[in-house]
Design a protein around this motif. Sequence first.
Motif, short mmCIF file in Angstrom:
data_model
loop_
_atom_site.label_atom_id
_atom_site.label_comp_id
_atom_site.label_asym_id
_atom_site.label_seq_id
_atom_site.Cartn_x
_atom_site.Cartn_y
_atom_site.Cartn_z
N UNK A 146 0.83 -1.20 0.00
CA UNK A 146 0.00 0.00 0.00
C UNK A 146 0.87 1.26 0.00
N UNK A 147 0.33 2.30 -0.62
CA UNK A 147 1.06 3.57 -0.68
C UNK A 147 0.16 4.71 -0.23
N UNK A 148 0.77 5.83 0.07
CA UNK A 148 0.04 7.04 0.45
C UNK A 148 -0.07 7.94 -0.79
N UNK A 149 -1.30 8.15 -1.30
CA UNK A 149 -1.48 8.95 -2.52
C UNK A 149 -1.73 10.43 -2.21
N UNK A 150 -1.10 10.94 -1.17
CA UNK A 150 -1.38 12.30 -0.74
C UNK A 150 -1.06 13.37 -1.77
N UNK A 151 -0.17 13.08 -2.71
CA UNK A 151 0.14 14.08 -3.73
C UNK A 151 -0.49 13.76 -5.08
N UNK A 152 -1.40 12.78 -5.12
CA UNK A 152 -2.11 12.50 -6.37
C UNK A 152 -2.99 13.70 -6.72
N UNK A 153 -2.96 14.11 -7.94
CA UNK A 153 -3.83 15.20 -8.40
C UNK A 153 -5.01 14.67 -9.20
N UNK A 154 -4.77 13.59 -9.94
CA UNK A 154 -5.82 12.95 -10.73
C UNK A 154 -5.59 11.45 -10.71
N UNK A 155 -6.55 10.73 -11.24
CA UNK A 155 -6.38 9.31 -11.53
C UNK A 155 -6.56 9.11 -13.02
N UNK A 156 -6.41 7.86 -13.48
CA UNK A 156 -6.47 7.60 -14.92
C UNK A 156 -7.41 6.42 -15.18
N UNK A 157 -8.34 6.65 -16.12
CA UNK A 157 -9.31 5.63 -16.49
C UNK A 157 -9.24 5.41 -18.00
N UNK A 158 -9.30 4.14 -18.42
CA UNK A 158 -9.19 3.83 -19.84
C UNK A 158 -10.03 2.62 -20.17
N UNK A 159 -10.23 2.38 -21.46
CA UNK A 159 -10.96 1.20 -21.89
C UNK A 159 -10.15 -0.05 -21.56
N UNK A 160 -10.85 -1.10 -21.22
CA UNK A 160 -10.17 -2.31 -20.75
C UNK A 160 -9.23 -2.87 -21.80
N UNK A 161 -9.57 -2.77 -23.07
CA UNK A 161 -8.75 -3.35 -24.12
C UNK A 161 -7.43 -2.65 -24.29
N UNK A 162 -7.37 -1.39 -23.92
CA UNK A 162 -6.14 -0.62 -24.13
C UNK A 162 -5.20 -0.69 -22.96
N UNK A 163 -5.65 -1.27 -21.84
CA UNK A 163 -4.87 -1.26 -20.62
C UNK A 163 -4.02 -2.52 -20.52
N UNK A 164 -2.71 -2.30 -20.30
CA UNK A 164 -1.81 -3.43 -20.08
C UNK A 164 -1.55 -3.65 -18.60
N UNK A 165 -1.70 -2.59 -17.80
CA UNK A 165 -1.44 -2.68 -16.36
C UNK A 165 -2.28 -1.62 -15.66
N UNK A 166 -2.94 -2.02 -14.58
CA UNK A 166 -3.79 -1.09 -13.82
C UNK A 166 -3.61 -1.39 -12.34
N UNK A 167 -2.90 -0.47 -11.62
CA UNK A 167 -2.61 -0.69 -10.20
C UNK A 167 -3.03 0.54 -9.39
N UNK A 168 -3.25 0.28 -8.10
CA UNK A 168 -3.67 1.31 -7.14
C UNK A 168 -4.96 2.00 -7.60
N UNK A 169 -6.04 1.19 -7.70
CA UNK A 169 -7.32 1.72 -8.19
C UNK A 169 -8.04 2.56 -7.14
#
Length: 375
Positions: A146-169
């Motif tokens: 687990x990590x602390x996302x305190x400096x995250x400004x946005x997240x990223x969402x994409x179509x399932x077919x285009x995604x090769x890796x998706x972590x820390x949802x």
Amino acid sequence: MSTRRRAVLVGAGVLVVAALIVLVIGSYRHQVSVQRSDDPRSTTAEGTRALAQLLTDEGVRITTTDDVDTAIARSDQRTLLVVASPDLLSDEQAAQVGGATYARLLLLRPRAAALRAFGLPVDQSAPAVGTVDPGCADPAATAAGAIDPGDFRVGYASQAGAVALRCYPAAGGAGWLRVGGPFGPVDLVAGGVSNDLLAHQGNAAFGMNVFGTQPEIVWLMGRSAAVTASRSGAGPTLLPAWWAPAVVQAFVALVAVGIWRGRRLGPILHEPLPVTVRAAETVAGHGRMYARIGARDRAAEALRAGVRDRLGRVYGHRVSDSDGVLALSAAVANRTGRPAPEVARLLAGPPPGSDDDLVTLAAQLDRLEQEARRL
């Protein structure tokens, strides 16, 4: 001091001041350049100097640059090309970076402008809050935990077919996304590696695992000036980079020359008169000025100096100090029969305390001079 020597000293002083100004400006520019967010040279809370130090200790070589061409030239098949602040790149610059040679391309904190410029099928989502678990089977994420996302400004969402890796949802998006694009796979990292958060949770391990996969990193910092010129259609500035310190140096030189060549204010009444006037008028004018400013001491000294000079020429005594005054007083006393202390008091005594005393002193000096010349 001769004029030539003075000129050399002034010139040397100007050069020293100019050198100091250039050093200060250079130091200031360097300090400004390393205070940006996600800069591996910055020790501020938003910088990434701590992560860079950890990677360097592990043998990873990091090259930081603000120039796109330099980043492309230094990238090869063993390089992780990191683009920090990718939103500052123009579409043309994004195409240049995407088409470069590298082992992996990583965009750090990209927003909508960068996602569009790099042609990625990804949308922004809400950033994660609180502690976030890996949520994927990738070894780099599972080892970090687990990590602390305190400096995250946005997240990223994409179509399932285009995604090769998706972590820390979180919130329909992810903090680390690897997605296919026009130039091949691209890693999108929302943050978690700033100096302020690196010691929290598994952030340090996350940063080491994600950024330490290659022996070399080329870290490209976007520049807002390039974006402004590219997106507004404006051309490059016509002023060279050195114009500001040059102006400062010219100003310092101008001030130095002005001080060197400027007229110095001399003692009162010692400036030559602009026109020739009668001596009586000059004396009367000086007297009226002394009376107006109440300068009895100056008036008395002027009277005494005149008498000393004239009697000194008569008696062959050069009056330049107190010993000269005593010698002249003794000679005048011997010729006139007056006591030497009385003569010395008249020639070099204390200033008069009132206008009446000044008039009395003038009369006494005149009488003394007549007696000394008559005998």
